[in-house]
Design an enzyme around this catalytic site. Structure first.
Site, PDB file in Angstrom:
ATOM      1  N   ASP A 112     -42.765 -29.702  45.103  1.00  0.00           N
ATOM      2  CA  ASP A 112     -42.279 -28.975  43.945  1.00  0.00           C
ATOM      3  C   ASP A 112     -41.309 -28.127  44.231  1.00  0.00           C
ATOM      4  O   ASP A 112     -41.440 -27.113  45.298  1.00  0.00           O
ATOM      5  CB  ASP A 112     -43.307 -28.514  43.110  1.00  0.00           C
ATOM      6  N   HIS A 119     -34.968 -19.472  35.951  1.00  0.00           N
ATOM      7  CA  HIS A 119     -36.405 -19.391  36.054  1.00  0.00           C
ATOM      8  C   HIS A 119     -36.649 -18.237  37.314  1.00  0.00           C
ATOM      9  O   HIS A 119     -37.611 -17.455  36.980  1.00  0.00           O
ATOM     10  CB  HIS A 119     -36.922 -20.425  36.267  1.00  0.00           C
ATOM     11  N   GLU A 185     -44.841 -26.102  33.221  1.00  0.00           N
ATOM     12  CA  GLU A 185     -43.508 -25.896  33.723  1.00  0.00           C
ATOM     13  C   GLU A 185     -42.962 -27.368  33.194  1.00  0.00           C
ATOM     14  O   GLU A 185     -43.139 -28.361  33.604  1.00  0.00           O
ATOM     15  CB  GLU A 185     -43.734 -25.773  35.215  1.00  0.00           C
ATOM     16  N   GLU A 187     -40.130 -29.796  33.663  1.00  0.00           N
ATOM     17  CA  GLU A 187     -39.601 -30.091  35.048  1.00  0.00           C
ATOM     18  C   GLU A 187     -38.974 -31.512  34.874  1.00  0.00           C
ATOM     19  O   GLU A 187     -39.275 -32.260  34.280  1.00  0.00           O
ATOM     20  CB  GLU A 187     -40.274 -30.002  36.594  1.00  0.00           C
ATOM     21  N   ASP A 219     -45.434 -29.399  35.472  1.00  0.00           N
ATOM     22  CA  ASP A 219     -46.563 -29.270  36.440  1.00  0.00           C
ATOM     23  C   ASP A 219     -47.261 -27.749  35.954  1.00  0.00           C
ATOM     24  O   ASP A 219     -47.004 -26.634  36.042  1.00  0.00           O
ATOM     25  CB  ASP A 219     -45.725 -28.442  37.617  1.00  0.00           C
ATOM     26  N   ARG A 223     -51.618 -19.347  36.280  1.00  0.00           N
ATOM     27  CA  ARG A 223     -50.908 -18.118  36.253  1.00  0.00           C
ATOM     28  C   ARG A 223     -51.765 -16.917  36.968  1.00  0.00           C
ATOM     29  O   ARG A 223     -51.416 -16.382  37.997  1.00  0.00           O
ATOM     30  CB  ARG A 223     -50.062 -17.514  35.514  1.00  0.00           C
ATOM     31  N   GLN A 226     -52.990 -18.382  40.508  1.00  0.00           N
ATOM     32  CA  GLN A 226     -51.795 -18.311  41.285  1.00  0.00           C
ATOM     33  C   GLN A 226     -51.571 -16.955  41.936  1.00  0.00           C
ATOM     34  O   GLN A 226     -51.169 -16.772  42.987  1.00  0.00           O
ATOM     35  CB  GLN A 226     -50.669 -18.902  40.638  1.00  0.00           C
ATOM     36  N   LYS A 239     -51.983 -24.522  41.224  1.00  0.00           N
ATOM     37  CA  LYS A 239     -51.044 -25.646  40.882  1.00  0.00           C
ATOM     38  C   LYS A 239     -51.680 -27.070  40.988  1.00  0.00           C
ATOM     39  O   LYS A 239     -51.129 -28.091  40.088  1.00  0.00           O
ATOM     40  CB  LYS A 239     -50.062 -25.524  41.639  1.00  0.00           C
ATOM     41  N   THR A 243     -50.636 -32.435  37.526  1.00  0.00           N
ATOM     42  CA  THR A 243     -49.476 -32.447  37.351  1.00  0.00           C
ATOM     43  C   THR A 243     -49.249 -33.714  36.559  1.00  0.00           C
ATOM     44  O   THR A 243     -49.394 -34.872  37.237  1.00  0.00           O
ATOM     45  CB  THR A 243     -48.506 -32.426  38.715  1.00  0.00           C
ATOM     46  N   GLU A 344     -42.347 -17.251  30.642  1.00  0.00           N
ATOM     47  CA  GLU A 344     -40.881 -16.771  30.433  1.00  0.00           C
ATOM     48  C   GLU A 344     -40.667 -16.501  28.918  1.00  0.00           C
ATOM     49  O   GLU A 344     -40.352 -15.631  28.498  1.00  0.00           O
ATOM     50  CB  GLU A 344     -39.912 -17.753  31.066  1.00  0.00           C
TER      51      GLU A 344
END
Length: 396
Positions: A112, A119, A185, A187, A219, A223, A226, A239, A243, A344
């Protein structure tokens, strides 16, 4: 190119200029390779008589290389556009709502990237407000990490909220339990078909010789897990729990009309990353949370192209295998409504996202369903990537 003899709405996105590959099971039958056309799936083993398409994944076909991919695409196009083939092709067509869709390829390795400047800058501003948004290496190479291939799942697979260690800044010691800051996420993924030998590298000019096609990726990210674990080696359990990928892989040859220049790269990349024929892609994405669109990330804004990502992935001599998947990292644009993650969109929880009925989200709740869709311009048409979706289930 002639239009198909099938009845397909003009807005379908799955006409003969698309023809994405997937793996499906007809009623009471084993999985095999198919191509989506409109709201049907064409059984390629039956239509073409080639046993490579009777396999439960695309890997063996993808390994045959670009010349074979193009030959098969031309053959399928002829079958679906020449009325003379209708009698033999129709028995190999299955309504989409009568089949089961599977993970289309056996994932060999998963990488990834972190290729969106918007971002990366947003994350930097949130967590390093007194420093430059981007770390010193970011504009010199496509930053990435190795993920867990065994937890890549097909769209529709339930996502179980992960457990792990969490330590908010205000707490003195870590605790263990379900993630409280579960995120998405949005992607774009790239699926490798043609392998490369160990000890060699793949330059950007060879991107289309090795990459079979493009899919959508979510993905999922814990948080809080992480944030506590990632120093000093980067993402791990936050993570690797899941996925999600879309069930359809759009071939690169369907995306010629979607190619655009990448943004200006300053400073100029080192020679191994320079592109003479850039592989920016004009993909329009939509993120839905519980049926409400909350973001529209533009892939055309990505700083690093998929060809540059592949070049960097292999520059140390790392080999490619059929079924390797690498993803772009979160796709975000310059505007708030173009941000491809909840961290975000809610600015780390300070500005919760409004949903229908007055509900709000900073991060995902149990029962939430996230769907990511995307389209691209085709040759006089729209190319659809379908969707990748997942629903959050409580921690076990």
């Amino acid at each position: 190119m002639s239009e198909t003899w099938l009845s397909i709405p003009a807005e379908s996105g799955f006409g003969v200029r698309n023809l994405p590959y997937g793996v499906f099971s007809p009623p009471e039958s084993s999985p095999r390779v198919g191509v989506r056309i409109g709201d049907h799936v064409l059984d390629l083993a039956a239509a073409l008589g080639d046993p490579v398409f009777a396999r439960p994944n695309l890997n063996e076909f993808m390994a045959t290389g670009q010349a074979c991919w193009r030959r098969v695409r031309a053959e399928v196009t002829e079958l679906l556009t020449d009325e003379a083939h209708r009698g033999t092709v129709e028995p190999a067509l299955y309504p989409l709502d009568e089949v089961e869709l599977h993970l289309p390829y056996a994932v060999a390795d998963y990488v990834d990237f972190y290729a969106s400047e918007h971002h990366a800058s947003n994350i930097g501003r949130m967590f390093r407000p007194d420093a430059a948004p981007l770390l010193p290496n970011w504009k010199h190479l496509p930053v990435g990490y190795h993920g867990r291939a065994g937890t890549v799942v097909v769209s529709g697979t339930p996502i179980v909220r992960p457990n792990g260690q969490r330590k908010p800044p205000a707490e003195d010691t870590p605790s263990f339990g379900p993630s409280r800051r579960l995120d998405i996420e949005a992607e774009v993924g790239f699926v490798v078909g043609t392998p490369s030998p160990l000890g060699t590298s793949v330059p950007p000019t060879d991107f289309a010789r090795h990459v079979f096609g493009v899919c959508l990726v979510n993905d999922w990210s814990a948080r809080d897990i992480q944030a506590w674990e990632y120093v000093p080696l980067g993402p791990f359990l936050g993570k690797s729990f899941a996925t999600s990928v879309s069930p359809w892989v759009v071939p690169l040859d369907a995306l010629d009309a979607a190619r655009v220049p990448t943004p200006v790269q300053d400073p100029e990349p080192l020679p191994y990353l320079r592109e003479t024929d850039p592989w920016g892609l004009d993909l329009s994405m939509t993120v839905e949370l519980n049926g409400r669109p909350i973001a529209h990330p533009p892939f055309s804004s990505m700083y690093w192209s998929p060809a540059q990502m592949l070049a960097h992935l292999t520059v140390n001599g790392a080999s490619l295998r059929s079924g390797d998947l690498y993803a772009s990292g979160t796709v975000s644009g310059p505007e708030r409504e173009q941000r491809g993650s909840l961290i975000e969109l809610s600015w780390n929880g300070a500005e919760p996202v409004e949903l229908d009925g007055g509900d709000h989200r900073s991060f995902l709740a149990d029962g939430d369903t996230v769907t990511i869709r995307a389209t691209a311009p085709g040759d006089g048409c729209t190319i659809s990537f379908g969707e990748v979706t997942g629903t959050i289930h409580p921690a076990s």
